[in-house]
Design an enzyme around this catalytic site. Structure first.
Site, PDB file in Angstrom:
ATOM      1  N   CYS A 117     -69.772  42.601  -7.576  1.00 49.84           N
ATOM      2  CA  CYS A 117     -68.575  43.065  -8.336  1.00 49.84           C
ATOM      3  C   CYS A 117     -67.957  44.473  -7.737  1.00 49.84           C
ATOM      4  CB  CYS A 117     -69.219  43.206  -9.764  1.00 49.84           C
ATOM      5  SG  CYS A 117     -70.160  41.909 -10.069  1.00 49.84           S
ATOM      6  N   HIS A 257     -65.939  47.623 -14.315  1.00 53.40           N
ATOM      7  CA  HIS A 257     -66.358  46.674 -13.992  1.00 53.40           C
ATOM      8  C   HIS A 257     -67.012  45.626 -15.387  1.00 53.40           C
ATOM      9  CE1 HIS A 257     -68.260  42.820 -12.931  1.00 53.40           C
ATOM     10  NE2 HIS A 257     -69.604  43.378 -13.009  1.00 53.40           N
ATOM     11  N   ASN A 287     -67.694  38.060 -17.242  1.00 55.77           N
ATOM     12  CA  ASN A 287     -67.847  38.718 -15.876  1.00 55.77           C
ATOM     13  C   ASN A 287     -67.453  38.023 -14.678  1.00 55.77           C
ATOM     14  OD1 ASN A 287     -68.831  39.971 -13.516  1.00 55.77           O
ATOM     15  ND2 ASN A 287     -70.896  40.328 -14.418  1.00 55.77           N
TER      16      ASN A 287
HETATM   17  N1  ACO Z   1     -79.290  31.641 -24.314  1.00 54.68           N
HETATM   18  C1  ACO Z   1     -80.438  31.733 -24.823  1.00 54.68           C
HETATM   19  N2  ACO Z   1     -81.567  32.176 -24.473  1.00 54.68           N
HETATM   20  C2  ACO Z   1     -81.440  32.949 -23.534  1.00 54.68           C
HETATM   21  C3  ACO Z   1     -80.544  32.780 -22.703  1.00 54.68           C
HETATM   22  C4  ACO Z   1     -79.300  32.174 -23.030  1.00 54.68           C
HETATM   23  N3  ACO Z   1     -78.264  32.081 -22.318  1.00 54.68           N
HETATM   24  N4  ACO Z   1     -80.555  33.316 -21.418  1.00 54.68           N
HETATM   25  C5  ACO Z   1     -82.036  34.027 -21.437  1.00 54.68           C
HETATM   26  N5  ACO Z   1     -82.361  33.567 -22.738  1.00 54.68           N
HETATM   27  C6  ACO Z   1     -83.689  33.523 -23.364  1.00 54.68           C
HETATM   28  C7  ACO Z   1     -84.874  34.065 -22.101  1.00 54.68           C
HETATM   29  O1  ACO Z   1     -85.340  33.064 -21.686  1.00 54.68           O
HETATM   30  C8  ACO Z   1     -85.702  34.823 -22.913  1.00 54.68           C
HETATM   31  O2  ACO Z   1     -86.464  33.833 -23.718  1.00 54.68           O
HETATM   32  P1  ACO Z   1     -88.029  34.044 -23.622  1.00 54.68           P
HETATM   33  O3  ACO Z   1     -88.477  35.450 -24.514  1.00 54.68           O
HETATM   34  O4  ACO Z   1     -88.651  33.116 -24.256  1.00 54.68           O
HETATM   35  O5  ACO Z   1     -88.619  34.314 -22.294  1.00 54.68           O
HETATM   36  C9  ACO Z   1     -85.067  35.560 -23.895  1.00 54.68           C
HETATM   37  O6  ACO Z   1     -83.677  34.831 -23.995  1.00 54.68           O
HETATM   38  C10 ACO Z   1     -84.778  37.145 -23.901  1.00 54.68           C
HETATM   39  O7  ACO Z   1     -84.458  37.480 -22.537  1.00 54.68           O
HETATM   40  P2  ACO Z   1     -84.251  38.904 -22.160  1.00 54.68           P
HETATM   41  O8  ACO Z   1     -84.339  38.849 -20.855  1.00 54.68           O
HETATM   42  O9  ACO Z   1     -85.233  39.651 -23.064  1.00 54.68           O
HETATM   43  O10 ACO Z   1     -82.919  39.288 -22.671  1.00 54.68           O
HETATM   44  P3  ACO Z   1     -82.165  40.807 -22.590  1.00 54.68           P
HETATM   45  O11 ACO Z   1     -81.871  41.097 -23.930  1.00 54.68           O
HETATM   46  O12 ACO Z   1     -82.726  41.461 -21.842  1.00 54.68           O
HETATM   47  O13 ACO Z   1     -80.748  40.081 -22.144  1.00 54.68           O
HETATM   48  C11 ACO Z   1     -79.454  39.730 -20.191  1.00 54.68           C
HETATM   49  C12 ACO Z   1     -80.480  39.069 -21.037  1.00 54.68           C
HETATM   50  C13 ACO Z   1     -78.044  39.369 -21.117  1.00 54.68           C
HETATM   51  C14 ACO Z   1     -79.153  39.030 -18.732  1.00 54.68           C
HETATM   52  C15 ACO Z   1     -79.506  41.378 -20.148  1.00 54.68           C
HETATM   53  O14 ACO Z   1     -80.751  41.528 -19.343  1.00 54.68           O
HETATM   54  C16 ACO Z   1     -78.413  42.059 -19.200  1.00 54.68           C
HETATM   55  O15 ACO Z   1     -77.368  42.070 -19.735  1.00 54.68           O
HETATM   56  N6  ACO Z   1     -78.778  42.427 -17.892  1.00 54.68           N
HETATM   57  C17 ACO Z   1     -77.596  42.797 -16.926  1.00 54.68           C
HETATM   58  C18 ACO Z   1     -77.240  41.529 -16.311  1.00 54.68           C
HETATM   59  C19 ACO Z   1     -75.948  41.358 -15.916  1.00 54.68           C
HETATM   60  O16 ACO Z   1     -74.990  41.820 -16.575  1.00 54.68           O
HETATM   61  N7  ACO Z   1     -75.422  40.586 -14.893  1.00 54.68           N
HETATM   62  C20 ACO Z   1     -74.193  40.443 -14.503  1.00 54.68           C
HETATM   63  C21 ACO Z   1     -74.015  40.183 -13.059  1.00 54.68           C
HETATM   64  S1  ACO Z   1     -74.457  41.590 -12.134  1.00 54.68           S
HETATM   65  C22 ACO Z   1     -73.126  42.509 -12.434  1.00 54.68           C
HETATM   66  O17 ACO Z   1     -72.059  42.217 -12.789  1.00 54.68           O
HETATM   67  C23 ACO Z   1     -73.468  43.927 -11.604  1.00 54.68           C
END
Ligand code: ACO
Length: 330
Positions: A117, A257, A287
């Site tokens: 990104c 971003h 994103n």
């Molecule tokens: N729908 C429903 N549940 C989901 C989904 C979904 N799409 N995806 C994951 N879950 C579940 C997981 O399996 C997990 O279940 P479990 O507790 O039974 O294991 C639960 O939701 C919670 O997962 P967490 O990892 O605790 O969720 P979190 O609050 O951390 O949010 C997220 C996850 C949104 C990915 C967060 O960590 C985040 O924003 N990270 C940054 C990643 C990012 O933005 N990446 C973009 C690409 S990189 C970039 O642009 C630089």
């Protein structure tokens, strides 16, 4: 008397495909919900390319917008740089297809691939150097067609992304958008927390790898990515402001971003930035990787969020990890 020419951004453009994929559409395909996606990411919908669209189609559409905005034609382009992690094909690069499709002369054209990104801001700064070198007009494009290459069954990642392209023309002009200062950095020790391993020399394509779905297996340690993104984008913002001798109070708008809504909120909090000074389109586009900054910047200007003379701060962060910040004056 000749008018004085300064190197800067002469035009901006963007393209988003027509097809809209909502959170409810995702909930029909995988075990997720509008509520989960909205609260965790701020995303409601994203655009996906049509089946017959490719990365070069998106890139060319955005480039045409930027050329029209700059008021120049394709034959005035002296160089093309394309930032993408989802290229037209493995080799040659997307820039070759764009050069041909736009009818640009046989000028240097190359991709800056793999910087995630952060790609657009890195490419924009390279374009500035190349433009300064010879008074060139450099076309910079960021394009991602992530929907084609991601794993549609991996709910941890698939709901985050959308397809788009954004473009800018960098070159000499009497009154361009000034590029006041730029900073960038890389921490390769964190490469493993956001990567697509298969397809390179470490894990070459094989039938077994494809059967295991490795060609679409995006590794993402979400919480670590979150922490790093907030820390690096916050620091890059401060660093570029210090380099330009400016304060955040003087900045009219920050265009980050669009990784996800909670990351943006956390960056704003870290910087002490009021919500009205942070531009976000994450709700409607998700994103879009390297395309997110030029798409957001183009839309912010179209929506009247940026006026002539405004300092605007761009910040980005992506796989690598790479980060970059650029301070503009419109
Ligand atoms: N729908 C429903 N549940 C989901 C989904 C979904 N799409 N995806 C994951 N879950 C579940 C997981 O399996 C997990 O279940 P479990 O507790 O039974 O294991 C639960 O939701 C919670 O997962 P967490 O990892 O605790 O969720 P979190 O609050 O951390 O949010 C997220 C996850 C949104 C990915 C967060 O960590 C985040 O924003 N990270 C940054 C990643 C990012 O933005 N990446 C973009 C690409 S990189 C970039 O642009 C630089």
């Amino acid at each position: 008397m000749a008018t004085e020419q300064t190197i800067g951004i002469l035009g901006l453009g963007a393209y988003t495909p027509e097809r809209i994929m909502t959170n409810d559409d995702w909930a029909e395909l995988i075990d997720t919900s509008d509520e989960w996606i909205t609260t965790r990411t701020g995303i409601k919908r994203r655009r996906f390319a049509a089946d017959d669209e490719t990365s070069a189609d998106l890139a060319v559409a955005a480039a045409r917008e930027a050329l029209a905005d700059a008021g120049i034609t394709a034959d005035e382009i002296d160089e093309i740089v394309v930032a993408t992690d989802t290229p037209e094909m493995y080799t040659p690069d997307t820039a070759a297809f764009v050069q041909d499709r736009l009818g640009v002369r046989p000028v240097p054209a190359f991709d800056m691939a793999g910087s995630g990104c952060a790609g657009f801001l890195l490419a924009l700064d390279v374009a500035r150097c190349r433009a300064e070198e010879g008074g060139k007009n450099v076309l910079v494009i960021a394009v991602e067609l992530i929907s084609r290459l991601m794993n549609w069954a991996d709910r941890d990642t698939c709901v985050l992304f959308g397809d788009a392209a954004g473009a800018a023309v960098v070159g000499p002009g009497p009154n361009p958008i000034e590029m006041l200062a730029a900073v960038a950095g890389t921490d390769g020790s964190k490469a493993g927390i956001l990567c697509l391993e298969a397809g390179g020399t470490r894990v070459p394509f094989t039938l077994e790898a494809a059967k295991a779905g490795l060609h679409k297996k995006l590794v993402m340690h979400g919480r670590e990515v979150f922490r790093e993104a907030v820390h690096r984008m916050g620091d890059a913002a401060r660093e570029v402001l210090a380099k330009a001798g400016m304060t955040l109070d003087e900045v009219a708008l920050v265009v980050p971003h669009q990784a996800n809504g909670r990351i943006l909120d956390a960056v704003a909090k870290r910087l002490g930035l009021p919500a009205e000074k942070l531009y976000s389109n994450i709700r409607d586009y998700g994103n879009t990787g390297s395309a997110s900054v030029p798409l957001a910047l183009t839309q912010a200007r179209e929506q009247g969020r940026i006026r002539k003379g405004d300092p605007v701060l761009l910040i980005s962060f992506g796989a690598g990890f790479h980060w970059a910040a650029l301070l503009l004056r419109f």
